[in-house]
Design a protein around this motif. Structure first.
Motif, PDB file in Angstrom:
ATOM      1  N   ASN A  55      -7.528  49.447   6.863  1.00 23.99           N
ATOM      2  CA  ASN A  55      -8.420  49.534   5.704  1.00 23.99           C
ATOM      3  C   ASN A  55      -8.394  48.246   4.887  1.00 23.99           C
ATOM      4  N   GLN A  56      -7.213  47.663   4.749  1.00 24.08           N
ATOM      5  CA  GLN A  56      -7.088  46.411   4.010  1.00 24.08           C
ATOM      6  C   GLN A  56      -7.817  45.285   4.748  1.00 24.08           C
ATOM      7  N   ALA A  57      -7.698  45.255   6.075  1.00 22.64           N
ATOM      8  CA  ALA A  57      -8.395  44.239   6.868  1.00 22.64           C
ATOM      9  C   ALA A  57      -9.906  44.406   6.752  1.00 22.64           C
ATOM     10  N   LEU A  58     -10.390  45.647   6.778  1.00 22.36           N
ATOM     11  CA  LEU A  58     -11.822  45.884   6.613  1.00 22.36           C
ATOM     12  C   LEU A  58     -12.304  45.436   5.237  1.00 22.36           C
ATOM     13  N   ASP A  59     -11.510  45.718   4.214  1.00 20.79           N
ATOM     14  CA  ASP A  59     -11.868  45.265   2.864  1.00 20.79           C
ATOM     15  C   ASP A  59     -11.938  43.745   2.797  1.00 20.79           C
ATOM     16  N   LEU A  60     -10.960  43.077   3.419  1.00 17.73           N
ATOM     17  CA  LEU A  60     -10.955  41.615   3.427  1.00 17.73           C
ATOM     18  C   LEU A  60     -12.160  41.055   4.180  1.00 17.73           C
ATOM     19  N   LEU A  61     -12.516  41.692   5.287  1.00 20.30           N
ATOM     20  CA  LEU A  61     -13.695  41.249   6.031  1.00 20.30           C
ATOM     21  C   LEU A  61     -14.961  41.422   5.205  1.00 20.30           C
ATOM     22  N   GLN A  62     -15.084  42.545   4.521  1.00 20.25           N
ATOM     23  CA  GLN A  62     -16.283  42.793   3.718  1.00 20.25           C
ATOM     24  C   GLN A  62     -16.417  41.780   2.592  1.00 20.25           C
ATOM     25  N   VAL A  63     -15.306  41.359   2.030  1.00 21.87           N
ATOM     26  CA  VAL A  63     -15.339  40.386   0.932  1.00 21.87           C
ATOM     27  C   VAL A  63     -15.539  38.969   1.454  1.00 21.87           C
ATOM     28  N   ASN A  64     -14.796  38.603   2.484  1.00 25.35           N
ATOM     29  CA  ASN A  64     -14.755  37.208   2.926  1.00 25.35           C
ATOM     30  C   ASN A  64     -15.819  36.810   3.941  1.00 25.35           C
ATOM     31  N   LEU A  65     -16.362  37.753   4.689  1.00 26.19           N
ATOM     32  CA  LEU A  65     -17.362  37.400   5.687  1.00 26.19           C
ATOM     33  C   LEU A  65     -18.606  36.768   5.062  1.00 26.19           C
ATOM     34  N   PRO A  66     -19.148  37.306   3.974  1.00 29.88           N
ATOM     35  CA  PRO A  66     -20.281  36.622   3.343  1.00 29.88           C
ATOM     36  C   PRO A  66     -19.921  35.227   2.819  1.00 29.88           C
ATOM     37  N   LEU A  67     -18.690  35.058   2.347  1.00 24.56           N
ATOM     38  CA  LEU A  67     -18.249  33.742   1.878  1.00 24.56           C
ATOM     39  C   LEU A  67     -18.184  32.749   3.035  1.00 24.56           C
ATOM     40  N   LEU A  68     -17.665  33.206   4.172  1.00 26.32           N
ATOM     41  CA  LEU A  68     -17.587  32.334   5.345  1.00 26.32           C
ATOM     42  C   LEU A  68     -18.983  31.969   5.851  1.00 26.32           C
ATOM     43  N   GLU A  69     -19.896  32.931   5.830  1.00 28.70           N
ATOM     44  CA  GLU A  69     -21.266  32.653   6.264  1.00 28.70           C
ATOM     45  C   GLU A  69     -21.941  31.621   5.359  1.00 28.70           C
ATOM     46  N   SER A  70     -21.760  31.772   4.063  1.00 31.48           N
ATOM     47  CA  SER A  70     -22.374  30.804   3.148  1.00 31.48           C
ATOM     48  C   SER A  70     -21.738  29.423   3.309  1.00 31.48           C
ATOM     49  N   ARG A  71     -20.430  29.370   3.560  1.00 32.28           N
ATOM     50  CA  ARG A  71     -19.761  28.083   3.788  1.00 32.28           C
ATOM     51  C   ARG A  71     -20.286  27.440   5.068  1.00 32.28           C
ATOM     52  N   LEU A  72     -20.469  28.234   6.115  1.00 36.34           N
ATOM     53  CA  LEU A  72     -21.009  27.711   7.373  1.00 36.34           C
ATOM     54  C   LEU A  72     -22.406  27.133   7.156  1.00 36.34           C
ATOM     55  N   GLN A  73     -23.240  27.837   6.426  1.00 34.12           N
ATOM     56  CA  GLN A  73     -24.588  27.344   6.156  1.00 34.12           C
ATOM     57  C   GLN A  73     -24.551  26.041   5.356  1.00 34.12           C
ATOM     58  N   ALA A  74     -23.664  25.976   4.374  1.00 34.99           N
ATOM     59  CA  ALA A  74     -23.543  24.753   3.571  1.00 34.99           C
ATOM     60  C   ALA A  74     -23.074  23.579   4.425  1.00 34.99           C
ATOM     61  N   LEU A  75     -22.118  23.837   5.307  1.00 30.52           N
ATOM     62  CA  LEU A  75     -21.613  22.776   6.191  1.00 30.52           C
ATOM     63  C   LEU A  75     -22.687  22.311   7.170  1.00 30.52           C
ATOM     64  N   GLU A  76     -23.487  23.244   7.663  1.00 29.56           N
ATOM     65  CA  GLU A  76     -24.540  22.868   8.601  1.00 29.56           C
ATOM     66  C   GLU A  76     -25.626  22.038   7.925  1.00 29.56           C
ATOM     67  N   ARG A  77     -25.857  22.259   6.633  1.00 25.81           N
ATOM     68  CA  ARG A  77     -26.867  21.487   5.907  1.00 25.81           C
ATOM     69  C   ARG A  77     -26.390  20.077   5.567  1.00 25.81           C
ATOM     70  N   MET A  78     -25.084  19.863   5.532  1.00 29.15           N
ATOM     71  CA  MET A  78     -24.545  18.539   5.183  1.00 29.15           C
ATOM     72  C   MET A  78     -24.853  17.526   6.278  1.00 29.15           C
ATOM     73  N   GLU A  79     -25.164  16.321   5.851  1.00 28.65           N
ATOM     74  CA  GLU A  79     -25.398  15.258   6.826  1.00 28.65           C
ATOM     75  C   GLU A  79     -24.163  14.384   7.010  1.00 28.65           C
ATOM     76  N   ASN A  80     -23.478  14.068   5.940  1.00 28.98           N
ATOM     77  CA  ASN A  80     -22.268  13.245   6.007  1.00 28.98           C
ATOM     78  C   ASN A  80     -21.071  14.121   5.663  1.00 28.98           C
ATOM     79  N   ARG A  81     -20.326  14.499   6.706  1.00 30.74           N
ATOM     80  CA  ARG A  81     -19.156  15.354   6.517  1.00 30.74           C
ATOM     81  C   ARG A  81     -17.895  14.514   6.622  1.00 30.74           C
TER      82      ARG A  81
END
Length: 107
Positions: A55-81
């Protein structure tokens, strides 16, 4: 790696290994999340801990998965990493990327 789940799994397995015994009945979650009484105290304690960790792992996934997705999108938009950002991008896209976390959440 599974940087979200490794510390959680280590903590749970250490707790299960460190505590054994007792004489009372405990509540155990079945696959659908429903509770039932388990006669075997030791198995009941282990199952209750694993259910709580699940249950704790599911809660962590529900909270952090959207954060990871938004970070991935931000990284993909960057040109100079920089090196850190490039490393994060590779880790988020490696293997099945975030699909494995979505599958874990769906299960």
């Amino acid at each position: 790696g599974d940087f979200l789940l490794k510390p959680l799994a280590r903590l749970g397995f250490e707790q299960v290994a460190a505590t054994r015994g007792g004489a009372s009945q405990h509540i155990v979650c079945d696959g659908a999340g429903q509770e039932r009484t388990q006669e075997s105290t030791e198995h009941g304690e282990i199952a209750a801990r694993l259910c709580a960790l699940r249950n704790q792992a599911l809660d962590l996934l529900q909270v952090n998965l959207p954060l990871l997705e938004s970070r991935l999108q931000a990284l993909e938009r960057m040109e100079n990493r920089d090196a850190q950002e490039a490393s994060e991008l590779v880790r988020l896209k490696a293997g099945n990327g975030l699909k494995k976390y979505h599958q874990a959440l769906d299960e």
